[in-house]
Each structure stands twice: as structure tokens, then as C-alpha cells.
Design an enzyme around this catalytic site. Structure first.
Site, PDB file in Angstrom:
ATOM      1  N   CYS A 259       0.830  -1.200   0.000  1.00 19.51           N
ATOM      2  CA  CYS A 259       0.000   0.000   0.000  1.00 19.51           C
ATOM      3  C   CYS A 259       0.870   1.257   0.000  1.00 19.51           C
ATOM      4  O   CYS A 259       1.515   1.579   0.994  1.00 19.51           O
ATOM      5  CB  CYS A 259      -0.906  -0.025   1.231  1.00 19.51           C
TER       6      CYS A 259
ATOM      7  N   CYS B 294       0.136   3.845   2.701  1.00 20.19           N
ATOM      8  CA  CYS B 294       0.579   3.321   4.003  1.00 20.19           C
ATOM      9  C   CYS B 294       2.079   3.569   4.171  1.00 20.19           C
ATOM     10  O   CYS B 294       2.533   4.059   5.216  1.00 20.19           O
ATOM     11  CB  CYS B 294       0.326   1.824   4.109  1.00 20.19           C
TER      12      CYS B 294
END
Length: 172
Positions: free
Chosen positions: A67, A70
Site C-alpha cells: 500500500c 501506508c
């Protein structure tokens, strides 16, 4: 503008170009785990409740190695952790990676602290993802010492002023 779009976006699923791993040693087994189990870097199984009731304040980061947003939050998270860990804030990183090797590599890359970084076995069938309605990441949650959710959509670490305000309020 593109940078802001990427920075403030969310990951909703694994990259479409990735395929499921056929290497059973790198895939996290769901055998003998409860729906609230987490696994640390040494493959020790711990319960979610045990790691979220250690401190007056727990800041949970749901993330994954694949991600981008993230990963983009990790430098701000490290700075926040360095400032607030001594004040009693428990930083918990819970990865939704399905491949433990990917998680372990990212875990090491970001120097996430032992005892605070975990992988969630079988995230699609976990009570944890259901309880917190985790449908996209990154996602941050603030909990008190009794395991009560104070904010189920807490500010990101990069939202410095907002998250510090929330943490300071809880520490009073």
C-alpha cells in the site's frame, strides 16, 4: 497535484498484478489461530486485546507492504512514535499482508519496533477487520487503556497537528 492525490488516497485491495503465493512457507497459516490472533516477527501468536490494553493510549496503524499511502505515512509515524512513546503511547502496527515475507521485509525496512508490529493472519476472516470495518488502508484507531475505541478513524501521522491534539487530550 498528483503527489497530493497519491498521498491522500487509500488502498482498498492488493495490486491487481500480484498473484497469490504458492509458497506455503511465506503464506500465513490460519490453522490454530483465533479470529483475534496476530503474529509477530518471530512467529509468536498474540491476542489483539493483550497488545491494545498495555498503555493509557494505543494508536493502531492498519497497513500493508503493498500500500503506497501506508508506506508514505511511515516517516511521519516514526517521528510521532519517537515523540510520544516516552509519554506512554503504545504504537501498534497491524499489517494486512497475506505474504509474511513481504510484511517482514517492509517491517525491517521501516524499522518497526519489536513487540509493536504484527501481521494479521487471514485478514478477510478476522474479527478484527470486521469489528473495525477495515475496508481500506491506511487506517488509524485510538484506544484507551481498557481497550475502548476513542476514535475509529483517527488522524494519520502526517496530520501532525490533529493527531498530536488527539493524543495530548487522551494523555491528560
Amino acid at each position: 497535484a498528483l503527489t497530493l492525490t497519491i498521498f491522500f488516497s487509500k488502498c482498498t485491495s492488493k495490486k491487481s498484478t500480484e498473484t497469490a503465493s504458492t509458497d506455503s512457507t511465506s503464506t500465513i497459516p490460519a490453522v490454530a489461530l483465533t479470529p483475534t490472533s496476530l503474529e509477530d516477527a518471530s512467529s509468536k501468536v498474540v491476542d489483539f486485546k493483550d497488545i491494545t490494553t498495555k498503555s493509557k493510549v494505543t494508536y493502531i496503524d492498519f497497513w500493508a507492504s503493498w500500500c503506497g499511502p501506508c508506506r508514505g505515512e511511515m516517516p511521519a509515524s516514526k517521528a510521532l512514535r519517537e515523540e510520544y512513546a516516552a509519554k506512554g503511547v503504545n504504537f501498534v502496527y497491524i499489517s494486512l499482508d497475506e505474504d509474511k515475507a513481504d510484511w517482514a521485509s517492509a517491517n525491517k525496512n521501516f524499522a518497526l519496533p519489536d513487540g509493536h508490529s504484527f501481521v494479521l493472519p487471514n485478514p478477510s476472516n478476522s474479527e478484527i477487520t470486521t469489528k473495525f470495518n477495515i475496508s481500506s488502508i491506511p487506517r488509524y484507531i485510538l484506544m484507551d487503556a481498557n481497550g475502548n475505541v476513542v476514535d475509529d478513524n483517527a488522524p494519520r501521522p502526517s496530520e501532525t497537528e490533529r493527531i498530536k491534539e488527539a493524543l495530548d487530550k487522551m494523555l491528560k
